[in-house]
Write a protein that holds these residues in place. Structure first.
Motif, PDB file in Angstrom:
ATOM      1  N   LEU A   1       0.828  -1.215   0.000  1.00  0.00           N
ATOM      2  CA  LEU A   1       0.000   0.000   0.000  1.00  0.00           C
ATOM      3  C   LEU A   1       0.858   1.260   0.000  1.00  0.00           C
ATOM      4  CD1 LEU A   1      -2.872  -1.058   2.422  1.00  0.00           C
ATOM      5  CD2 LEU A   1      -2.920  -0.949  -0.084  1.00  0.00           C
ATOM      6  N   ARG A   2       1.998   1.218   0.676  1.00  0.00           N
ATOM      7  CA  ARG A   2       2.916   2.371   0.649  1.00  0.00           C
ATOM      8  C   ARG A   2       3.437   2.609  -0.771  1.00  0.00           C
ATOM      9  NH1 ARG A   2       4.767  -0.255   5.319  1.00  0.00           N
ATOM     10  NH2 ARG A   2       4.009   0.813   7.169  1.00  0.00           N
ATOM     11  N   ILE A   3       3.818   1.535  -1.441  1.00  0.00           N
ATOM     12  CA  ILE A   3       4.280   1.669  -2.816  1.00  0.00           C
ATOM     13  C   ILE A   3       3.175   2.266  -3.675  1.00  0.00           C
ATOM     14  CG2 ILE A   3       4.945   0.360  -4.887  1.00  0.00           C
ATOM     15  CD1 ILE A   3       6.438  -1.577  -2.930  1.00  0.00           C
ATOM     16  N   SER A   4       1.975   1.768  -3.514  1.00  0.00           N
ATOM     17  CA  SER A   4       0.824   2.277  -4.264  1.00  0.00           C
ATOM     18  C   SER A   4       0.637   3.767  -4.024  1.00  0.00           C
ATOM     19  CB  SER A   4      -0.430   1.494  -3.842  1.00  0.00           C
ATOM     20  OG  SER A   4      -1.569   1.962  -4.495  1.00  0.00           O
ATOM     21  N   ALA A   5       0.706   4.171  -2.772  1.00  0.00           N
ATOM     22  CA  ALA A   5       0.508   5.579  -2.416  1.00  0.00           C
ATOM     23  C   ALA A   5       1.574   6.479  -3.030  1.00  0.00           C
ATOM     24  CB  ALA A   5       0.504   5.729  -0.892  1.00  0.00           C
ATOM     25  N   VAL A   6       2.820   6.054  -2.987  1.00  0.00           N
ATOM     26  CA  VAL A   6       3.922   6.867  -3.505  1.00  0.00           C
ATOM     27  C   VAL A   6       3.863   6.967  -5.030  1.00  0.00           C
ATOM     28  CG1 VAL A   6       6.437   7.018  -3.714  1.00  0.00           C
ATOM     29  CG2 VAL A   6       5.405   6.429  -1.519  1.00  0.00           C
TER      30      VAL A   6
END
Length: 176
Positions: free
Chosen positions: A156-161
């Motif tokens: 989810l962090r990768i998605s957000a960035v």
């Protein structure tokens, strides 16, 4: 090229995005295949040409040709299913959710990569498209396959960035 080109293209006010781009290739819990597959699927979903081109260039060094294709397939599949499931949920009539979707999805049976990795990539795309039904379904499937909550959060962090970089570069292009 790659992430460095995205960093260079970001305006000064996007320092936080620039700092977090490093999380794409260096998570504590995901393999490089999982990280780069998530990043590529999310870049397709985010639809910014610079972000997509540069992440695809970096991802090519970590994914097989089948992995590159599967990441793009995850984004394409979720572009379809996220709209359908989000809409049937938002209409507020539970009978729609109980009815068959009748959307053909052959890629799920043979994604060309580990099915858990494919589900992880679908989770990242579902976060961008905002489909709660799909997020719940993919998270449950991932946890059933032994993925940890930390791995889910890293995706989810990768998605957000990736999404934030795409939004910022789109905004800058529109203002130029």
């Amino acid at each position: 090229m790659g992430l460095d080109a995205i960093r260079a293209a970001l305006p000064p006010y996007a320092t936080d995005i620039e700092l977090n781009l490093g999380s794409i290739g260096a998570t504590a819990t995901l393999t490089p295949v999982q990280s780069w597959g998530t990043a590529l699927a999310c870049a397709v979903a985010a639809r910014n040409p610079v972000v997509l081109r540069e992440i695809a260039a970096d991802a090519a060094g970590h994914l097989t040709p089948e992995g590159l294709e599967a990441a793009r397939a995850a984004a394409a599949r979720m572009a379809m299913t996220n709209v359908y499931h989000r809409a049937t949920h938002l209409m507020g009539d539970g009978q729609y959710a109980a009815m068959p979707a009748r959307l053909r999805m052959r890629i799920v049976a043979r994604p060309g990569v580990d099915k858990g990795d494919f589900k992880l990539w679908c989770l990242g795309v579902s976060a961008i498209f905002g489909c709660g039904v799909c997020l719940e379904s993919h998270e449950k499937a991932l946890r059933g396959r032994g993925f940890t909550r930390e791995q889910v959060l890293d995706a989810l962090r990768i998605s957000a960035v990736v999404h934030a970089a795409a939004v910022t570069l789109d905004a800058e292009a529109a203002l130029a």
